[in-house]
Design an enzyme around this catalytic site. Structure first.
Site, PDB file in Angstrom:
ATOM      1  CE  LYS A  13     -33.484  -0.778 -26.905  1.00 43.69           C
ATOM      2  NZ  LYS A  13     -34.639  -1.194 -26.071  1.00 43.69           N
ATOM      3  NE  ARG A  88     -30.051  -5.609 -23.960  1.00 41.48           N
ATOM      4  CZ  ARG A  88     -30.865  -5.407 -24.992  1.00 41.48           C
ATOM      5  NH1 ARG A  88     -30.422  -4.851 -26.092  1.00 41.48           N
ATOM      6  NH2 ARG A  88     -32.113  -5.755 -24.906  1.00 41.48           N
ATOM      7  NE  ARG A 127     -41.510  -5.952 -29.902  1.00 41.51           N
ATOM      8  CZ  ARG A 127     -40.409  -5.635 -29.254  1.00 41.51           C
ATOM      9  NH1 ARG A 127     -39.743  -4.554 -29.579  1.00 41.51           N
ATOM     10  NH2 ARG A 127     -39.990  -6.383 -28.271  1.00 41.51           N
ATOM     11  NE  ARG A 161     -38.045  -9.399 -29.827  1.00 36.63           N
ATOM     12  CZ  ARG A 161     -37.391  -8.359 -29.342  1.00 36.63           C
ATOM     13  NH1 ARG A 161     -37.207  -7.289 -30.093  1.00 36.63           N
ATOM     14  NH2 ARG A 161     -36.924  -8.373 -28.125  1.00 36.63           N
ATOM     15  NE  ARG A 172     -37.283  -8.465 -23.760  1.00 36.76           N
ATOM     16  CZ  ARG A 172     -38.221  -8.206 -24.665  1.00 36.76           C
ATOM     17  NH1 ARG A 172     -39.302  -8.957 -24.737  1.00 36.76           N
ATOM     18  NH2 ARG A 172     -38.078  -7.199 -25.488  1.00 36.76           N
TER      19      ARG A 172
END
Ligand code: AP5
Ligand code: ZN
Length: 215
Positions: A13, A88, A127, A161, A172
Protein backbone atom coordinates in the site's frame (compact mmCIF):
# COMPACT_ATOMS: atom_id res chain seq x y z
CA UNK A 1 -10.00 11.58 -6.82
CA UNK A 2 -10.51 9.81 -3.49
CA UNK A 3 -8.88 6.42 -3.35
CA UNK A 4 -8.57 3.77 -0.64
CA UNK A 5 -5.72 1.24 -0.78
CA UNK A 6 -6.91 -1.78 1.18
CA UNK A 7 -4.72 -4.76 1.96
CA UNK A 8 -2.85 -6.69 4.64
CA UNK A 9 0.45 -5.53 6.16
CA UNK A 10 3.16 -5.72 3.52
CA UNK A 11 0.73 -5.78 0.58
CA UNK A 12 2.47 -2.75 -0.92
CA UNK A 13 0.00 0.00 0.00
CA UNK A 14 2.71 2.47 1.01
CA UNK A 15 4.92 1.63 -1.96
CA UNK A 16 2.10 2.22 -4.43
CA UNK A 17 0.71 5.28 -2.63
CA UNK A 18 4.14 6.95 -2.90
CA UNK A 19 4.13 6.38 -6.65
CA UNK A 20 0.56 7.65 -7.05
CA UNK A 21 1.20 10.94 -5.23
CA UNK A 22 3.03 12.39 -8.22
CA UNK A 23 1.01 10.67 -10.90
CA UNK A 24 -2.32 11.81 -9.47
CA UNK A 25 -1.15 15.05 -7.84
CA UNK A 26 -2.88 14.24 -4.54
CA UNK A 27 -1.43 13.45 -1.10
CA UNK A 28 -1.09 10.08 0.60
CA UNK A 29 -2.78 9.88 3.99
CA UNK A 30 -1.24 6.97 5.88
CA UNK A 31 -2.68 6.51 9.36
CA UNK A 32 0.34 4.33 10.18
CA UNK A 33 2.72 7.20 9.29
CA UNK A 34 0.59 9.72 11.19
CA UNK A 35 0.54 7.51 14.28
CA UNK A 36 4.30 6.88 14.05
CA UNK A 37 4.82 10.67 13.86
CA UNK A 38 2.67 11.07 16.99
CA UNK A 39 4.75 8.40 18.75
CA UNK A 40 7.99 10.15 17.74
CA UNK A 41 6.63 13.50 18.96
CA UNK A 42 5.57 11.85 22.25
CA UNK A 43 2.17 13.54 21.98
CA UNK A 44 -0.76 12.31 24.07
CA UNK A 45 -2.04 10.26 21.09
CA UNK A 46 1.47 8.90 20.52
CA UNK A 47 1.78 7.78 24.13
CA UNK A 48 -1.52 5.92 23.90
CA UNK A 49 -0.71 4.39 20.51
CA UNK A 50 2.87 3.20 21.03
CA UNK A 51 2.34 -0.04 22.96
CA UNK A 52 -0.68 -0.97 20.83
CA UNK A 53 1.28 -0.53 17.60
CA UNK A 54 4.39 -2.30 18.89
CA UNK A 55 2.18 -5.31 19.71
CA UNK A 56 0.60 -5.25 16.24
CA UNK A 57 -2.92 -4.45 17.44
CA UNK A 58 -5.24 -1.74 16.15
CA UNK A 59 -5.32 1.72 17.71
CA UNK A 60 -8.82 2.76 18.82
CA UNK A 61 -11.29 3.90 16.18
CA UNK A 62 -11.87 7.21 18.00
CA UNK A 63 -8.21 8.20 17.86
CA UNK A 64 -7.73 7.23 14.23
CA UNK A 65 -11.00 8.78 13.02
CA UNK A 66 -10.10 12.06 14.74
CA UNK A 67 -6.65 12.15 13.10
CA UNK A 68 -8.09 11.53 9.62
CA UNK A 69 -10.95 13.97 10.05
CA UNK A 70 -8.50 16.74 10.94
CA UNK A 71 -6.12 15.81 8.10
CA UNK A 72 -8.67 15.86 5.29
CA UNK A 73 -9.62 19.40 6.24
CA UNK A 74 -6.15 20.59 5.18
CA UNK A 75 -5.94 22.59 1.91
CA UNK A 76 -3.73 20.01 0.14
CA UNK A 77 -6.61 17.51 0.31
CA UNK A 78 -8.98 19.77 -1.63
CA UNK A 79 -8.50 17.84 -4.89
CA UNK A 80 -8.60 14.42 -3.29
CA UNK A 81 -6.31 12.03 -1.45
CA UNK A 82 -5.12 8.45 -1.19
CA UNK A 83 -6.07 6.70 2.05
CA UNK A 84 -3.39 4.13 2.94
CA UNK A 85 -4.18 1.85 5.89
CA UNK A 86 -7.47 3.55 6.66
CA UNK A 87 -10.28 2.60 7.12
CA UNK A 88 -9.39 -0.65 8.89
CA UNK A 89 -12.63 -1.50 10.70
CA UNK A 90 -16.31 -1.25 9.80
CA UNK A 91 -16.63 1.58 12.35
CA UNK A 92 -13.87 3.50 10.52
CA UNK A 93 -15.53 2.79 7.15
CA UNK A 94 -18.77 4.33 8.40
CA UNK A 95 -16.83 7.25 9.84
CA UNK A 96 -15.03 8.08 6.60
CA UNK A 97 -18.29 7.89 4.69
CA UNK A 98 -19.83 10.39 7.12
CA UNK A 99 -16.77 12.68 6.79
CA UNK A 100 -17.02 12.63 3.00
CA UNK A 101 -20.81 13.06 3.04
CA UNK A 102 -20.41 16.16 5.20
CA UNK A 103 -18.15 17.65 2.51
CA UNK A 104 -20.38 16.57 -0.38
CA UNK A 105 -17.66 14.15 -1.54
CA UNK A 106 -17.69 10.46 -2.41
CA UNK A 107 -15.15 7.68 -2.73
CA UNK A 108 -14.01 6.92 -6.27
CA UNK A 109 -12.33 3.54 -5.82
CA UNK A 110 -11.39 1.09 -3.11
CA UNK A 111 -8.52 -1.03 -4.38
CA UNK A 112 -7.89 -4.30 -2.60
CA UNK A 113 -4.30 -5.52 -2.94
CA UNK A 114 -4.14 -9.32 -2.73
CA UNK A 115 -0.91 -11.01 -1.61
CA UNK A 116 -0.27 -14.47 -0.08
CA UNK A 117 0.55 -14.56 3.65
CA UNK A 118 4.01 -16.17 3.30
CA UNK A 119 5.05 -13.42 0.87
CA UNK A 120 3.74 -10.74 3.26
CA UNK A 121 5.89 -12.04 6.11
CA UNK A 122 8.97 -12.07 3.88
CA UNK A 123 8.33 -8.55 2.59
CA UNK A 124 7.78 -7.02 6.01
CA UNK A 125 10.76 -8.76 7.60
CA UNK A 126 13.20 -7.16 5.12
CA UNK A 127 11.63 -3.72 4.92
CA UNK A 128 13.42 -0.42 5.57
CA UNK A 129 12.49 3.12 4.60
CA UNK A 130 14.25 6.39 3.87
CA UNK A 131 14.21 8.44 7.09
CA UNK A 132 13.77 11.64 5.09
CA UNK A 133 11.28 10.97 2.27
CA UNK A 134 9.72 7.66 3.33
CA UNK A 135 10.64 5.74 0.16
CA UNK A 136 10.26 2.00 0.85
CA UNK A 137 13.05 -0.56 0.30
CA UNK A 138 13.71 -4.22 1.00
CA UNK A 139 16.92 -6.02 2.02
CA UNK A 140 16.70 -8.54 -0.81
CA UNK A 141 14.27 -7.40 -3.49
CA UNK A 142 14.40 -3.62 -3.51
CA UNK A 143 17.70 -2.16 -2.39
CA UNK A 144 18.60 1.45 -3.26
CA UNK A 145 20.41 1.64 -6.63
CA UNK A 146 23.49 3.04 -4.86
CA UNK A 147 24.09 1.16 -1.62
CA UNK A 148 23.14 3.32 1.39
CA UNK A 149 21.74 6.24 -0.66
CA UNK A 150 18.02 6.87 -1.18
CA UNK A 151 17.07 6.75 -4.89
CA UNK A 152 14.51 9.50 -4.43
CA UNK A 153 16.08 12.13 -2.16
CA UNK A 154 19.72 10.96 -1.83
CA UNK A 155 19.45 10.83 1.95
CA UNK A 156 21.78 8.35 3.62
CA UNK A 157 19.56 7.77 6.66
CA UNK A 158 17.23 4.81 6.78
CA UNK A 159 14.99 3.32 9.47
CA UNK A 160 13.20 0.11 10.38
CA UNK A 161 9.88 -0.31 12.20
CA UNK A 162 9.71 -2.00 15.62
CA UNK A 163 6.58 -3.93 14.51
CA UNK A 164 8.33 -5.46 11.46
CA UNK A 165 9.21 -8.83 12.98
CA UNK A 166 7.72 -12.28 12.46
CA UNK A 167 5.92 -12.47 15.84
CA UNK A 168 4.23 -9.04 15.64
CA UNK A 169 3.44 -9.74 12.01
CA UNK A 170 1.31 -12.73 13.07
CA UNK A 171 -0.79 -10.43 15.28
CA UNK A 172 -1.05 -7.85 12.49
CA UNK A 173 -2.25 -10.49 10.03
CA UNK A 174 -4.81 -11.82 12.52
CA UNK A 175 -6.14 -8.34 13.04
CA UNK A 176 -6.33 -7.82 9.27
CA UNK A 177 -8.39 -10.95 8.70
CA UNK A 178 -10.63 -10.36 11.75
CA UNK A 179 -11.22 -6.59 11.65
CA UNK A 180 -10.24 -5.29 8.20
CA UNK A 181 -11.09 -8.00 5.68
CA UNK A 182 -14.87 -7.51 6.28
CA UNK A 183 -14.38 -4.19 4.46
CA UNK A 184 -13.94 -6.16 1.23
CA UNK A 185 -17.59 -7.23 1.44
CA UNK A 186 -18.65 -3.81 2.68
CA UNK A 187 -17.20 -2.00 -0.36
CA UNK A 188 -18.21 -4.77 -2.75
CA UNK A 189 -21.84 -4.14 -1.73
CA UNK A 190 -21.37 -0.43 -2.32
CA UNK A 191 -19.99 -1.09 -5.82
CA UNK A 192 -16.66 0.70 -5.24
CA UNK A 193 -14.41 -2.34 -4.75
CA UNK A 194 -11.75 -3.31 -7.31
CA UNK A 195 -8.79 -5.60 -6.75
CA UNK A 196 -5.26 -5.97 -8.05
CA UNK A 197 -2.80 -8.85 -7.92
CA UNK A 198 -0.26 -7.51 -5.42
CA UNK A 199 2.05 -10.50 -6.09
CA UNK A 200 3.19 -8.91 -9.35
CA UNK A 201 6.34 -6.79 -9.43
CA UNK A 202 6.02 -3.19 -8.24
CA UNK A 203 5.73 -1.66 -11.74
CA UNK A 204 3.07 -4.15 -12.80
CA UNK A 205 1.03 -3.42 -9.66
CA UNK A 206 1.28 0.32 -10.40
CA UNK A 207 0.03 -0.30 -13.93
CA UNK A 208 -2.89 -2.37 -12.64
CA UNK A 209 -3.86 0.44 -10.26
CA UNK A 210 -3.51 3.05 -13.00
CA UNK A 211 -5.83 1.07 -15.26
CA UNK A 212 -8.49 1.25 -12.53
CA UNK A 213 -7.88 4.91 -11.74
CA UNK A 214 -7.92 5.94 -15.41
CA UNK A 215 -11.19 4.05 -15.88
P1 AP5 B 1 0.57 0.68 8.90
O1 AP5 B 1 1.73 1.58 8.92
O2 AP5 B 1 -0.63 1.06 8.12
O3 AP5 B 1 1.10 -0.74 8.48
P2 AP5 B 1 0.39 -1.97 7.71
O4 AP5 B 1 -0.99 -1.85 7.26
O5 AP5 B 1 0.70 -3.11 8.60
O6 AP5 B 1 1.03 -1.96 6.34
P3 AP5 B 1 2.52 -1.86 6.05
O7 AP5 B 1 2.98 -0.44 6.11
O8 AP5 B 1 3.27 -2.85 6.90
O9 AP5 B 1 2.59 -2.44 4.58
P4 AP5 B 1 2.28 -1.81 3.16
O10 AP5 B 1 1.09 -2.49 2.59
O11 AP5 B 1 2.27 -0.31 3.19
O12 AP5 B 1 3.57 -2.35 2.38
P5 AP5 B 1 4.87 -1.59 1.85
O13 AP5 B 1 4.53 -0.79 0.64
O14 AP5 B 1 5.58 -0.89 2.96
O15 AP5 B 1 0.07 0.41 10.40
C1 AP5 B 1 0.97 0.14 11.45
C2 AP5 B 1 0.21 0.07 12.77
O16 AP5 B 1 -0.43 1.34 13.03
C3 AP5 B 1 -0.95 -0.95 12.81
O17 AP5 B 1 -0.50 -2.24 13.14
C4 AP5 B 1 -1.84 -0.32 13.88
O18 AP5 B 1 -1.35 -0.57 15.19
C5 AP5 B 1 -1.71 1.18 13.62
N1 AP5 B 1 -2.73 1.68 12.65
C6 AP5 B 1 -2.48 2.21 11.42
N2 AP5 B 1 -3.64 2.55 10.83
C7 AP5 B 1 -4.62 2.22 11.69
C8 AP5 B 1 -6.04 2.30 11.61
N3 AP5 B 1 -6.66 2.81 10.52
N4 AP5 B 1 -6.76 1.86 12.68
C9 AP5 B 1 -6.15 1.38 13.77
N5 AP5 B 1 -4.82 1.24 13.90
C10 AP5 B 1 -4.06 1.67 12.86
O19 AP5 B 1 5.74 -2.85 1.36
C11 AP5 B 1 6.26 -3.80 2.27
C12 AP5 B 1 7.60 -4.36 1.75
O20 AP5 B 1 7.37 -5.09 0.55
C13 AP5 B 1 8.63 -3.27 1.38
O21 AP5 B 1 9.91 -3.71 1.74
C14 AP5 B 1 8.51 -3.13 -0.15
O22 AP5 B 1 9.71 -2.73 -0.75
C15 AP5 B 1 8.10 -4.54 -0.55
N6 AP5 B 1 7.18 -4.55 -1.70
C16 AP5 B 1 6.09 -3.76 -1.89
N7 AP5 B 1 5.46 -4.10 -3.04
C17 AP5 B 1 6.15 -5.14 -3.57
C18 AP5 B 1 5.99 -5.94 -4.76
N8 AP5 B 1 4.98 -5.74 -5.62
N9 AP5 B 1 6.89 -6.93 -4.98
C19 AP5 B 1 7.94 -7.15 -4.11
N10 AP5 B 1 8.14 -6.41 -2.98
C20 AP5 B 1 7.27 -5.43 -2.72
ZN1 ZN C 1 14.53 9.43 0.46
Amino acid sequence: MILILLGPPGAGKGTQAHRLIERLGIPQLSTGDMLRAAVAAQSEVGKQAKAVMDAGNLVSDDIVNAIVSERIDQPDCANGFILDGYPRTLVQADAVEAMLDAKGLALDHVIEMRVDDDVLVKRVSGRFTCAKCGAVYHDEDRKPKVDGVCDVCQSTEFKRRPDDNAETMRTRLRSYYKDTSPLVGYYHCKGTLRWVDGMQDVDAVTQSIERIVNG
